[in-house]
Design a protein around this motif. Structure first.
Motif, mmCIF file in Angstrom:
data_model
loop_
_atom_site.group_PDB
_atom_site.id
_atom_site.type_symbol
_atom_site.label_atom_id
_atom_site.label_comp_id
_atom_site.label_asym_id
_atom_site.label_seq_id
_atom_site.Cartn_x
_atom_site.Cartn_y
_atom_site.Cartn_z
ATOM 1 N N ILE A 136 0.854 -1.184 0.000
ATOM 2 C CA ILE A 136 0.000 0.000 0.000
ATOM 3 C C ILE A 136 0.894 1.240 0.000
ATOM 4 O O ILE A 136 1.864 1.321 0.747
ATOM 5 C CB ILE A 136 -0.925 0.008 1.230
ATOM 6 N N GLU B 232 -3.396 -2.709 -2.795
ATOM 7 C CA GLU B 232 -4.045 -3.815 -2.117
ATOM 8 C C GLU B 232 -3.081 -4.504 -1.153
ATOM 9 O O GLU B 232 -1.859 -4.486 -1.356
ATOM 10 C CB GLU B 232 -4.545 -4.839 -3.145
ATOM 11 N N ASP C 262 -0.995 -10.736 -1.029
ATOM 12 C CA ASP C 262 -1.699 -12.007 -1.006
ATOM 13 C C ASP C 262 -0.727 -13.124 -1.374
ATOM 14 O O ASP C 262 0.483 -12.898 -1.522
ATOM 15 C CB ASP C 262 -2.901 -11.982 -1.962
ATOM 16 N N HIS D 97 -4.073 0.362 5.773
ATOM 17 C CA HIS D 97 -4.553 -1.022 5.735
ATOM 18 C C HIS D 97 -5.662 -1.243 6.768
ATOM 19 O O HIS D 97 -6.697 -1.854 6.473
ATOM 20 C CB HIS D 97 -3.395 -1.986 5.994
ATOM 21 N N ARG E 183 -8.989 0.393 5.796
ATOM 22 C CA ARG E 183 -9.585 0.001 4.513
ATOM 23 C C ARG E 183 -11.017 -0.508 4.664
ATOM 24 O O ARG E 183 -11.914 -0.095 3.906
ATOM 25 C CB ARG E 183 -8.702 -1.057 3.838
ATOM 26 N N ASN F 200 -14.236 1.274 3.104
ATOM 27 C CA ASN F 200 -15.033 0.519 2.112
ATOM 28 C C ASN F 200 -16.510 0.497 2.489
ATOM 29 O O ASN F 200 -17.384 0.571 1.621
ATOM 30 C CB ASN F 200 -14.509 -0.918 1.993
#
Length: 464
Positions: free
Chosen positions: A210, A216, A219, A278, A281, A285
């Motif tokens: 980030i 994002e 992952d 983070h 987020r 959202n």
């Protein structure tokens, strides 16, 4: 008071009082925090002699510092060097950084309901940390001071004095962690512990992709690519080997100690911004969903606006249009009493500021002149330029291109590894670009005035 009157009170309409400090395209939410730096208590505690520091402002991503404030910081450093009291600033910076860092991490460990109810308090602490971040940026000015007082012959001499004492930050920790996994993978890719180590890596560094509240979380796919990268580097003997010390920097020579401390807290500040973004987020959202917007539109709000919206139980943005207009471009600053001034491109005051600061003469001839900066890492390269002004442009970067940016940050490291050379518009010998380029063995020149304006993507240049 009208917006223009507020700008006049802040001396924003007097361009001779301000100096451009590079460009980074980010949304109003992260930018607005920086406008509060001059009001923070942490600045007063670390540099009590810094009288009446002025705000900074941004227009179309270009940041501007007040010249007198910058000069006062230089004078303060020089004065303390002569008095042999620079270590006092270093010790205060360490103490304040550790305290505020711990406070924010403790606050963010709470659940969403707590964070929403206490967002004004959390943002107030975070603004203090941004104050620390801005003070730690004096590291970029120490190089000039070192030359003025004949402390070092040149930038290379100064860096040689500082580099052995650089402290371990999360940047080196991430590399070391992944290199350890890569070496275990090379020994045996069937080792069941590798899967456990990968999961631990994802949890530990989930925020590290980030940048400026955009991007994002990492992952499995990203982690697999990082692993493949470090496996290749290890097999070729090309992975970054860093030498870091935990030596208490306030026991070092004053100039070196302050440089080391500044470099450390700039890196840690970037980490905290990622952790903050983070953690927020999910909350942002949910506000986006309630208002039928995307996340990228919610970070067009300022911190003060976001606090007010969350205080409204329905979390409704009452007037979306003025907020959405900021997506094109905006001006951002904060007054001495904490009011956030945000001006969208369609507003008449924006054009007034734009004409004062961004309307520039034809640079056709200047584009072919020799550009000079500070040599941070030796080498000669001829290659194609790629201008990067936002993390959204990272995917456009091609291996072997010359990376050109206002400055680099930890999220730039994959691009820096892939580049043939690095050019930045700002920074000192202890800046991120200077330190990482040396450890990667990449030619690097920092503090090149207007480099992101003069050069264009696709230009072929020589870096020497």
């Amino acid at each position: 008071m009208t917006t223009k009157e507020k700008l006049e009170k802040l001396d924003i309409l007097k361009p001779d009082l301000w100096k451009e400090d590079g460009r980074w395209l980010m949304a109003p939410l992260p930018w607005s925090f920086f406008g509060h730096w001059h009001r923070t208590d942490v600045v007063k505690r670390i540099m009590p002699e810094l009288r009446n520091p002025r705000t900074i402002f941004s227009i179309d991503g270009f940041a501007f510092w007040n010249k007198e404030t910058m000069l006062n910081i230089d004078r303060n450093i020089e004065k303390r060097y002569k008095e042999n009291t620079l270590h006092e600033i270093t010790r205060r910076m360490d103490n304040e950084g550790q305290k505020i860092f711990g406070q924010i991490k403790d606050e963010l460990a709470n659940n969403d309901e707590y964070i929403e109810s206490n967002l004004d308090k959390i943002f107030a602490i975070y603004k203090e940390f941004v104050g620390l971040w801005m003070v730690s940026s004096v590291g970029n000015q120490i190089t000039n001071v070192a030359k003025n007082i004949n402390y070092a012959e040149d930038e290379a001499d100064f860096f040689a004095k500082v580099h052995p004492h650089l402290r371990l930050t999360w940047i080196e920790d991430e590399v070391r962690t992944m290199v350890a996994i890569a070496k275990k993978f090379i020994e045996s890719d069937k080792d069941p512990e590798i899967e456990k180590l990968i999961s631990e890596y994802i949890e530990k560094f989930k925020w590290c992709r980030i940048s400026k509240w955009v991007g994002e979380p990492i992952d499995r796919s990203y982690t697999q690519k990082r692993l493949e990268e470090e496996v290749k580097n290890c097999r070729e003997g090309n992975h970054v080997v860093t030498h870091r010390t935990d030596e208490p920097n306030y026991e070092l020579d004053g100039v070196v100690g302050l440089s080391v401390c500044s470099a450390y807290w700039r890196a840690q500040s970037a980490m905290l911004e990622m952790i903050m973004a983070h953690r927020m987020r999910g909350i942002l959202n949910s506000i986006a969903e309630i208002n039928g917007l995307e996340y990228s539109k919610i970070i067009l709000l300022t911190p003060n606006e976001l606090v007010e919206i969350i205080k409204n139980n329905k979390k409704i943005i009452k007037n979306k249009e003025p907020v959405l207009c900021r997506d094109r471009s905006f001006f951002s600053t904060a007054t001495d009493d904490g009011e956030e001034i945000i001006i969208a491109k369609d507003d008449p005051e924006y054009e007034l500021i734009e004409n004062l600061y961004l309307k520039k003469a034809d640079q056709t001839d200047a584009r072919f002149e020799l550009l000079r900066g500070i040599g941070a890492s030796k080498g000669f390269v001829r290659g194609v330029v790629r201008i990067i002004e936002s993390s959204r442009q990272f995917s456009e970067f091609k291996d072997g291109e010359i990376l050109v940016a206002a400055e680099t940050s930890p999220t730039f490291v994959p691009l820096m590894r892939a580049s043939s050379a690095i050019l930045t518009g700002r920074g000192g010998i202890t800046s991120h670009a200077a330190i990482v380029s040396r450890e990667l063995g990449k030619p690097c020149i920092i503090a090149i005035k207007d480099v992101t304006r003069i050069l264009r993507t696709g230009d072929v240049v020589e870096v020497d």
